[in-house]
Design an enzyme around this catalytic site. Sequence first.
Site, PDB file in Angstrom:
ATOM      1  N   TYR A   1       0.972  -2.508   5.094  1.00 35.82           N
ATOM      2  CA  TYR A   1       1.095  -3.591   4.317  1.00 35.82           C
ATOM      3  C   TYR A   1       0.436  -4.871   4.707  1.00 35.82           C
ATOM      4  O   TYR A   1       0.860  -5.131   5.831  1.00 35.82           O
ATOM      5  CB  TYR A   1       2.339  -4.042   3.603  1.00 35.82           C
ATOM      6  CG  TYR A   1       3.087  -2.837   2.902  1.00 35.82           C
ATOM      7  CD1 TYR A   1       2.961  -2.961   1.529  1.00 35.82           C
ATOM      8  CD2 TYR A   1       3.662  -1.985   3.371  1.00 35.82           C
ATOM      9  CE1 TYR A   1       3.434  -2.120   0.546  1.00 35.82           C
ATOM     10  CE2 TYR A   1       4.474  -0.820   2.607  1.00 35.82           C
ATOM     11  CZ  TYR A   1       4.255  -0.826   0.985  1.00 35.82           C
ATOM     12  OH  TYR A   1       4.631  -0.026   0.469  1.00 35.82           O
TER      13      TYR A   1
ATOM     14  N   TYR B   1       4.027   5.830   6.136  1.00 32.18           N
ATOM     15  CA  TYR B   1       4.310   4.916   7.117  1.00 32.18           C
ATOM     16  C   TYR B   1       5.707   5.100   7.501  1.00 32.18           C
ATOM     17  O   TYR B   1       6.639   5.516   6.765  1.00 32.18           O
ATOM     18  CB  TYR B   1       4.228   3.686   6.858  1.00 32.18           C
ATOM     19  CG  TYR B   1       4.821   3.016   5.689  1.00 32.18           C
ATOM     20  CD1 TYR B   1       6.203   2.472   5.825  1.00 32.18           C
ATOM     21  CD2 TYR B   1       4.256   2.975   4.668  1.00 32.18           C
ATOM     22  CE1 TYR B   1       6.929   2.008   4.555  1.00 32.18           C
ATOM     23  CE2 TYR B   1       4.726   2.389   3.179  1.00 32.18           C
ATOM     24  CZ  TYR B   1       6.180   2.008   3.311  1.00 32.18           C
ATOM     25  OH  TYR B   1       6.903   1.626   2.238  1.00 32.18           O
TER      26      TYR B   1
ATOM     27  N   ARG C   1       8.041   7.108   4.897  1.00 34.47           N
ATOM     28  CA  ARG C   1       8.021   7.069   3.260  1.00 34.47           C
ATOM     29  C   ARG C   1       6.695   7.813   2.914  1.00 34.47           C
ATOM     30  O   ARG C   1       5.423   7.829   3.383  1.00 34.47           O
ATOM     31  CB  ARG C   1       7.471   5.520   3.040  1.00 34.47           C
ATOM     32  CG  ARG C   1       8.591   4.552   3.022  1.00 34.47           C
ATOM     33  CD  ARG C   1      10.018   4.803   2.290  1.00 34.47           C
ATOM     34  NE  ARG C   1       9.902   5.551   0.950  1.00 34.47           N
ATOM     35  CZ  ARG C   1       9.630   5.015  -0.205  1.00 34.47           C
ATOM     36  NH1 ARG C   1       9.273   3.635  -0.294  1.00 34.47           N
ATOM     37  NH2 ARG C   1       9.690   5.761  -1.324  1.00 34.47           N
TER      38      ARG C   1
ATOM     39  N   HIS D   1       3.007   5.924  -1.466  1.00 28.12           N
ATOM     40  CA  HIS D   1       3.434   5.616  -2.897  1.00 28.12           C
ATOM     41  C   HIS D   1       2.577   4.342  -3.211  1.00 28.12           C
ATOM     42  O   HIS D   1       2.228   3.471  -2.398  1.00 28.12           O
ATOM     43  CB  HIS D   1       4.885   5.249  -2.854  1.00 28.12           C
ATOM     44  CG  HIS D   1       5.365   4.400  -1.868  1.00 28.12           C
ATOM     45  ND1 HIS D   1       5.572   4.857  -0.516  1.00 28.12           N
ATOM     46  CD2 HIS D   1       5.904   3.219  -1.933  1.00 28.12           C
ATOM     47  CE1 HIS D   1       6.007   3.418   0.269  1.00 28.12           C
ATOM     48  NE2 HIS D   1       6.112   2.544  -0.789  1.00 28.12           N
TER      49      HIS D   1
ATOM     50  N   HIS E   1       3.575   0.861  -5.635  1.00 26.09           N
ATOM     51  CA  HIS E   1       4.448   0.284  -6.243  1.00 26.09           C
ATOM     52  C   HIS E   1       4.067  -0.043  -7.434  1.00 26.09           C
ATOM     53  O   HIS E   1       2.889  -0.947  -7.835  1.00 26.09           O
ATOM     54  CB  HIS E   1       5.205  -1.180  -5.566  1.00 26.09           C
ATOM     55  CG  HIS E   1       5.858  -0.630  -4.031  1.00 26.09           C
ATOM     56  ND1 HIS E   1       7.194  -0.692  -4.147  1.00 26.09           N
ATOM     57  CD2 HIS E   1       5.419  -0.722  -3.082  1.00 26.09           C
ATOM     58  CE1 HIS E   1       7.263  -0.469  -2.803  1.00 26.09           C
ATOM     59  NE2 HIS E   1       6.402  -0.200  -2.156  1.00 26.09           N
TER      60      HIS E   1
END
Lengths: 215, 192
Positions: free
Chosen positions: A84, A123, A133, A136, A138
């Site tokens: 991120y 990640y 995870r 995905h 959000h």
Amino acid sequence: MAQDLYRRPAPGQHPPHRVDAYKSTPGRSPRKPAVALPQTLSEITGPRLLGERLVVHGRVLDEDGKPVPKALVEIWQCNAAGRYHHPGDQHDAPLDPNFYGGGRARADDEGAYQFVTIKPGAYPWKNHHNAWRPAHIHFSLFGPAFATRLITQMYFPNDPLLAFDPIYNSVPEGARSRLQASFDLEATRPEWALAYRFDIVLRGRNAIPMEDEHG
Amino acid sequence: MADGLTPSQTIGPFYWGTLVSSYRADLAPLGVAGERIELALTLRDAEGAIISDGLLEIWQANSHGRYNHPEDRRNLPLDAGFEGFGRASTDATGTARFATVRPGPVPWPHGGMQGGGLQAPHINVSVFARGVLNRLATRLYFDGDPALAGDPVLKLVDPARRGTLLAKRDAEGVWCLPIHIGGAHETVFFDG
């Protein structure tokens, strides 16, 4: 000499290096003219968005299948490497300087929205040993009211990590698959991008008369 | 797909750039009617520890008690520039700050001024954070407001827990509300 691929700016468009009224510039401006250079492969190449280009689209609906017109859709995600653009993300994966990972759009009158993005990577996180995870995106939606506010995550179909993800599996089993987008061959763009469809269903209205109809 | 409600998921820790950076926590530009107030909402977990990566959203009526929304069809003034929505993330002290105007009373349960009476002035609060799978909805009421005694929503709440919804003024005049997600002082959350 071959012609340059990129046009050279005509004089009088950029500022000069040195503008004495801006007092930091005299000490920070080259004095000698730049050396003219024909554009080579070193000049005409450069960093690009890394990863698999995606179209993510769908409709924002209520439980009766009615569109939520003009719905605000906000998304955020990691880059293709699973990182991120956020100071709190210290995962040892490269940041993509060209990918910020956030987007905001208004749905149209039919509730339809569309983003063009990059497929996010998986990640690791520290929830348990060897926790990863699944990829995905959000999503944040308001719908028409305080009561219809929803923040959720969109997943990709048949991701083997889904089976091990406690966040995805927090949803009751019968409803989980609603968080998986579907591959949408129709919406792919040949030679350019794959496409996934993710419809979002917000709380619908009960068929009750409003009590102030006569007030 | 689209065969039922889309389930909720946690906001996670990395929402800031998209959800917060372009939003103001100052809801009321100059010229908006009403008493100017500042809010400090502090988020804590079940152990009482600070939650420094949470997101709080507020939604409120204006000083006349009018919501800026088509469902509020009462003949009360709307204020130009005042939507009534604000968003802020919690900081290293777990606190999210807002500047706004004190809301007016709104009807109960909904609809016209007649019938169900009025609710005490309040601000609706949504809580999101890593580890919070579903939005938590609560309310901020103003300590000392004489309208609290007759508020129909507070009457739904165990009297011993009503205090968790009351913001109190600190020495600087800021309305402070601790929000506890669990623990001995757990805040009252609503399913509206």
